[in-house]
Design a protein around this motif. Structure first.
Motif, PDB file in Angstrom:
ATOM      1  N   LEU A   1      29.820  36.042  40.261  1.00 19.07           N
ATOM      2  CA  LEU A   1      31.045  36.505  39.132  1.00 19.07           C
ATOM      3  C   LEU A   1      30.769  37.407  39.671  1.00 19.07           C
ATOM      4  CD1 LEU A   1      29.372  35.198  35.154  1.00 19.07           C
ATOM      5  CD2 LEU A   1      30.965  34.079  37.069  1.00 19.07           C
ATOM      6  N   GLN A   2      31.925  38.229  39.166  1.00 21.57           N
ATOM      7  CA  GLN A   2      32.710  40.067  39.805  1.00 21.57           C
ATOM      8  C   GLN A   2      32.304  40.656  38.732  1.00 21.57           C
ATOM      9  OE1 GLN A   2      34.036  40.216  42.611  1.00 21.57           O
ATOM     10  NE2 GLN A   2      33.573  41.821  42.184  1.00 21.57           N
TER      11      GLN A   2
ATOM     12  N   ILE B   1      33.373  27.769  20.142  1.00 22.52           N
ATOM     13  CA  ILE B   1      32.349  28.983  21.537  1.00 22.52           C
ATOM     14  C   ILE B   1      33.774  29.505  22.392  1.00 22.52           C
ATOM     15  CG2 ILE B   1      30.712  29.448  23.192  1.00 22.52           C
ATOM     16  CD1 ILE B   1      29.779  26.857  21.515  1.00 22.52           C
ATOM     17  N   GLU B   2      33.810  31.002  22.588  1.00 23.92           N
ATOM     18  CA  GLU B   2      35.297  31.316  23.250  1.00 23.92           C
ATOM     19  C   GLU B   2      33.918  32.140  24.749  1.00 23.92           C
ATOM     20  OE1 GLU B   2      38.504  34.071  24.257  1.00 23.92           O
ATOM     21  OE2 GLU B   2      38.624  33.687  22.376  1.00 23.92           O
ATOM     22  N   ILE B   3      34.211  30.906  26.279  1.00 30.92           N
ATOM     23  CA  ILE B   3      34.305  31.887  27.208  1.00 30.92           C
ATOM     24  C   ILE B   3      35.110  32.545  28.289  1.00 30.92           C
ATOM     25  CG2 ILE B   3      32.236  31.521  29.013  1.00 30.92           C
ATOM     26  CD1 ILE B   3      31.157  28.973  27.500  1.00 30.92           C
ATOM     27  N   GLY B   4      34.459  33.773  28.242  1.00 29.74           N
ATOM     28  CA  GLY B   4      35.253  34.611  29.790  1.00 29.74           C
ATOM     29  C   GLY B   4      34.399  34.405  30.802  1.00 29.74           C
ATOM     30  N   MET B   5      35.129  34.646  31.929  1.00 37.12           N
ATOM     31  CA  MET B   5      34.561  34.667  33.246  1.00 37.12           C
ATOM     32  C   MET B   5      35.199  35.382  34.620  1.00 37.12           C
ATOM     33  SD  MET B   5      31.910  31.570  33.992  1.00 37.12           S
ATOM     34  CE  MET B   5      33.464  30.035  34.059  1.00 37.12           C
ATOM     35  N   ALA B   6      34.733  35.923  35.111  1.00 37.61           N
ATOM     36  CA  ALA B   6      35.660  36.649  35.799  1.00 37.61           C
ATOM     37  C   ALA B   6      35.600  36.218  37.586  1.00 37.61           C
ATOM     38  CB  ALA B   6      35.097  38.757  36.013  1.00 37.61           C
ATOM     39  N   ALA B   7      35.101  35.204  37.606  1.00 41.71           N
ATOM     40  CA  ALA B   7      34.720  34.421  38.698  1.00 41.71           C
ATOM     41  C   ALA B   7      35.155  35.159  39.939  1.00 41.71           C
ATOM     42  CB  ALA B   7      35.751  33.197  39.181  1.00 41.71           C
TER      43      ALA B   7
END
Length: 660
Positions: A605-606, A636-642
């Motif tokens: 992840l960035q 559930i909300e998940i955010g990722m900066a791939a």
């Protein structure tokens, strides 16, 4: 509910403080769909039954080996190769070899049937519904689909649909065969026009095809020589004036006729090409064990004794046809040595000796289980007896004592069946020895021919090259597995060299790749396999078919999200039917945050801080309304900066003015 304390004493309570954890799921377990030589495990059919394997040896055990390796070579009037054409266009087995050569491990095989005359995408599509029931596979590919006259596109579209439905797998697409730049351009255009626009983010396409260097065991009988333009057959002996070489060719042709006939004989004796002689013997034994009435028992033993005579008669035919004085093909001598050892002769004698007591099992008139005829005469002569009548005239060994006091058919039969089955097994061993010997002679003669006949060696090399022109999906699946294992699923599976590969079938330049990498019309990027000087053959692209999509442009981003989504889904199943309250929300949030923190530390992840790399939100007023809670929904909300690959590295140079 708290424990009710009623008796004075000391009580221990263990209070869980750590949140539950998430285990990452496997990311590179491909499912190979296609045709196989066989599909049997422990006598049970494996057709359309996905089976997990971990090696080529395990594949060969259940699914057999490669399809036909026959190749037609077209020569000009100077005996130079003009073109080549492989007869079989089935690629599953070789694709699996490329998969393991490039770092593959566990995979699933879905056999859609035995090798066909023509490939049908309908067969491949039908296997998808069986694969849908399996949870483990994360990649889908069907190398055989490229041989369908209508192309692999319908299968690929159905596979993309399944990937979108399950959201835990990814499709590796092959293009149709091409060996020139013009053909490759046409292949790409055809693919883009036929793959559709649905669910493109769940697949990636690779091309061109690759020239592999997989080892081949090609024999002369695998190669047909034709004169180009007129298609007349060219005899190998006519390509040389060397008499010793022509003599080797003549012996080789003789051996080939023995090998071909032995195979057809074996198929007849076994009752079918898909079972062994041992399997057929077991079937006969099972028939005997299941027999109840006197007539059934008698019939079962009749079949067994017929079987041993059939095998020995076929051996006798091979013996008579073998040349007695060949320096390079001493099959008759090998048979004579085996008979002189006494094993097969003793086995044959055993059946004859028990014949006298099995012939009248019911106590009625003698019904011979061995009948003197031409076949039996031939077999008896091979074993050293005058003829079948002499063999059956009187037993050489008196076995009557074994039957003393036994009056029923079953009692007598049980005494005789054991030595007779042992005799059958010895006859089978003899036949298998004969078959192995013939193949050894053929292999040795082929090696002699290659060593002493340069043109033949060249032709064998060209034939192997024709067979080693393969679709790249198997090798790409191996690259996925190796990169995931060594670096992680978030690393783009590109700028990686291919093992067991000589070069791509078509050379693509830097400029040419641009139109394949970026498709302004449909966004359907094609990942190009290119050859680089001093580096070898590299995978030079990592885009999904949604090549213009900023979210799902890259293969590693899509597959990374697949992994996180599936891992989190499995881990949160334990909270189904738990109270939908703050205590549960805290546990779930902590569990997911811990998992993503580990991934962030590994470089998936960035961001310089965890809060820059991801967020997890759950709770009333954040992701849920009171109505959601009343209706049992925990959102559930998940955010990722791939991390995304540096696909374009731009170096900027300028002149700096001197300052001193």
């Amino acid at each position: 509910m708290a424990t009710a304390y009623k008796t004075p004493g000391v009580y221990i309570e263990e209070i869980p403080k750590f949140p539950p954890s998430i285990a990452p799921v496997e990311t590179a377990i491909p499912a190979f769909i296609g045709y196989t030589e066989k599909a049997v495990r422990n006598g049970e059919s494996l057709t359309n039954k996905p089976l997990r394997i971990e090696s080529i040896a395990e594949y060969e055990l259940y699914f057999g080996g490669s399809p036909s390796q026959d190749v037609t070579l077209y020569l000009d009037t100077n005996n130079q190769l003009v073109r080549s054409e492989a007869s079989a266009k089935l690629y599953l087995y070789d694709s699996l070899r490329l998969f393991y050569a490039n770092g593959g491990g566990k995979c699933f095989i879905v056999s859609v049937g035995a090798f066909p005359d023509s490939v049908s995408s309908a067969d491949l599509e039908g296997a998808l519904k069986w694969l849908e029931q399996e949870d483990e596979p994360t990649l889908i590919l069907a190398p055989d689909g490229v041989s369908d006259d209508n192309g692999p596109f319908e299968f690929q579209k159905q596979a993309l649909t399944q990937a979108n439905k399950l959201q835990d797998r990814f499709v590796i697409c092959d293009l149709t065969k091409s060996v020139t730049n013009t053909e490759f351009n046409t292949s790409v255009a055809t693919f883009r026009n036929n793959i559709g626009i649905n669910f493109l983010k769940y697949g990636a396409a690779y091309g061109p095809w690759i020239k592999a260097n997989l080892p081949r065991s090609l024999m002369r009988r695998n190669i047909t020589l034709l004169r180009d333009g007129v298609n007349t057959t060219i005899k190998l002996a006519n390509l040389t004036d060397d008499q010793p070489t022509q003599a080797v060719i003549a012996d080789l042709l003789l051996v080939e006729s023995f090998v071909n006939e032995a195979k057809s004989i074996k198929d007849v004796l076994s009752g079918g090409a898909d079972i062994t002689l041992e399997d057929r013997a077991k079937e006969l034994q099972d028939d005997y064990n299941a027999a109840v009435s006197d007539s059934q028992i008698k019939s079962a033993i009749q079949d067994i004794t017929d079987y041993i005579v059939e095998i020995i008669v076929e051996i006798q035919k091979r013996y008579e046809a073998a040349p007695p004085g060949s320096d390079r093909f001493k099959l008759r001598t090998e048979i004579e040595k085996y008979i002189e050892s006494g094993q097969i002769k003793s086995a044959f004698r055993t059946v004859a000796d028990h014949h006298f007591f099995l012939a009248a099992l019911t106590g009625d008139a003698a019904i011979p289980l061995l009948t003197a005829n031409n076949d039996l005469d031939d077999a008896a002569e091979l074993m050293g007896y005058t003829d079948g009548d002499t063999l059956l005239a009187t037993p050489l060994v008196n076995v009557s004592g074994s039957y003393s006091g036994l009056t029923t058919v079953k009692q007598r039969a049980d005494v005789a069946i054991s030595p007779i089955l042992a005799a059958v097994n010895e006859a089978i061993t003899f036949f298998n020895f004969l078959e192995t010997t013939q193949h050894s002679y053929e292999k040795a003669l082929n090696e002699n021919l290659i060593a002493g006949f340069g043109l033949y060696k060249t032709l064998v090399t060209k034939a192997a090259e024709a067979l080693n022109l393969l679709p790249p999906s198997g090798a790409i699946a191996g690259v996925y597995a190796a990169v995931d294992r060594d670096r992680g699923v978030w690393k783009a599976p590109a700028n990686v060299s291919l093992n067991a590969v000589i070069a791509p079938a078509v050379t693509i330049s830097h400029e040419q790749q641009g139109e394949f990498n970026v498709d302004p019309n449909g966004g359907k990027s094609i990942n190009i396999i290119r050859a680089f000087l001093g580096k070898g053959t590299l995978v030079w692209g990592a885009r999904t078919l949604a090549g213009n999509d900023n979210e799902w442009r890259y293969v590693n981003v899509r597959r990374f999200f697949n992994m996180v989504e599936e891992s989190t889904k499995k881990a949160t199943e334990q909270f189904v039917f738990e109270p939908n309250d703050a205590n549960t929300w805290v546990k779930v949030q902590a569990m997911i945050e811990n998992f993503l923190t580990v991934l962030w530390r590994q470089g998936a992840l960035q961001g310089i801080k965890p809060e820059h790399a991801f967020y997890v939100a759950v709770g009333l007023g954040k992701t849920m309304t009171p109505l959601d809670i009343l209706e049992g929904r925990m959102i559930i909300e998940i955010g990722m900066a791939a991390v995304r690959p540096a696909e374009f590295i731009i170096l900027r140079f300028s002149h700096k003015m001197p300052e001193s």
